[in-house]
Design a protein around this motif. Structure first.
Motif, PDB file in Angstrom:
ATOM      1  N   SER A   1      -6.048  -1.351  -3.889  1.00 13.07           N
ATOM      2  CA  SER A   1      -6.635  -2.334  -2.977  1.00 13.07           C
ATOM      3  C   SER A   1      -6.549  -3.745  -3.561  1.00 13.07           C
ATOM      4  O   SER A   1      -6.257  -4.704  -2.845  1.00 13.07           O
ATOM      5  CB  SER A   1      -8.089  -1.974  -2.662  1.00 13.07           C
ATOM      6  OG  SER A   1      -8.879  -2.041  -3.828  1.00 13.07           O
TER       7      SER A   1
ATOM      8  N   THR B   1      -7.061   4.229  -5.715  1.00 11.54           N
ATOM      9  CA  THR B   1      -7.446   3.467  -4.531  1.00 11.54           C
ATOM     10  C   THR B   1      -7.947   2.066  -4.879  1.00 11.54           C
ATOM     11  O   THR B   1      -7.576   1.087  -4.224  1.00 11.54           O
ATOM     12  CB  THR B   1      -8.539   4.222  -3.745  1.00 11.54           C
ATOM     13  OG1 THR B   1      -8.076   5.534  -3.483  1.00 11.54           O
ATOM     14  CG2 THR B   1      -8.844   3.522  -2.439  1.00 11.54           C
TER      15      THR B   1
ATOM     16  N   TYR C   1       0.827  -1.202   0.000  1.00 10.58           N
ATOM     17  CA  TYR C   1       0.000   0.000   0.000  1.00 10.58           C
ATOM     18  C   TYR C   1       0.866   1.260   0.000  1.00 10.58           C
ATOM     19  O   TYR C   1       0.687   2.156  -0.813  1.00 10.58           O
ATOM     20  CB  TYR C   1      -0.948   0.003   1.206  1.00 10.58           C
ATOM     21  CG  TYR C   1      -1.756   1.262   1.312  1.00 10.58           C
ATOM     22  CD1 TYR C   1      -2.862   1.454   0.505  1.00 10.58           C
ATOM     23  CD2 TYR C   1      -1.393   2.275   2.202  1.00 10.58           C
ATOM     24  CE1 TYR C   1      -3.606   2.621   0.573  1.00 10.58           C
ATOM     25  CE2 TYR C   1      -2.124   3.439   2.287  1.00 10.58           C
ATOM     26  CZ  TYR C   1      -3.224   3.611   1.469  1.00 10.58           C
ATOM     27  OH  TYR C   1      -3.958   4.770   1.542  1.00 10.58           O
TER      28      TYR C   1
END
Length: 140
Positions: free
Chosen positions: A52, A48, A39
């Motif tokens: 993820s 994002t 991350y």
């Protein structure tokens, strides 16, 4: 008198943390560490949603290693066995027999084949080497 015990008793593992065995807990922590590392490493480069999915895909193998057993082997034992079979042992196994009897009689067989065809037998120009015997000496 016979006492029946379930076969699953061999597969018993003691729960240490959060209902997980110590091995499962360690691999879960490793998966979390990989996900957090990915991350922070990839955050400036991706959005994002993509980030993820990359974290999930990066952590999944480490999380699975704590729970997977294949043919009685843990995941790391399986990876080690797979590595040995794929990279350390040769793929093509060949058996090349040595027929000592044929090799010894090869000149005679060729002579017989030439004679059957009506050709002159081919003789070896060099006679076979004789081993040198040591002279026996009496040590009295």
């Amino acid at each position: 008198m016979e006492v029946k015990i379930n076969k699953e008793i061999r597969n018993y593992t003691e729960s240490m943390f959060f209902g997980l065995s110590l091995r499962q807990f360690i691999f879960s922590l490793l998966a979390i560490g990989v996900a957090v590392g990915l991350y922070f490493l990839l955050r400036p480069h991706f959005g994002t949603e993509t980030l993820s999915w990359m974290c999930i895909l990066g952590a999944a193998p480490f999380a699975a290693m704590g729970f997977v057993k294949y043919n009685g082997m843990t995941a790391e034992q399986f990876v080690c066995a797979w590595f040995k079979s794929e990279f350390m042992t040769p793929k093509k196994l060949m058996f090349l027999p040595d027929n000592l009897y044929y090799e010894t009689l090869k000149p005679a067989i060729q002579d017989h084949e030439r004679a059957a065809l009506g050709m002159k037998p081919k003789r070896n120009p060099k006679p076979p080497k004789k081993s040198k015997k040591r002279k026996e000496v009496d040590h009295d």
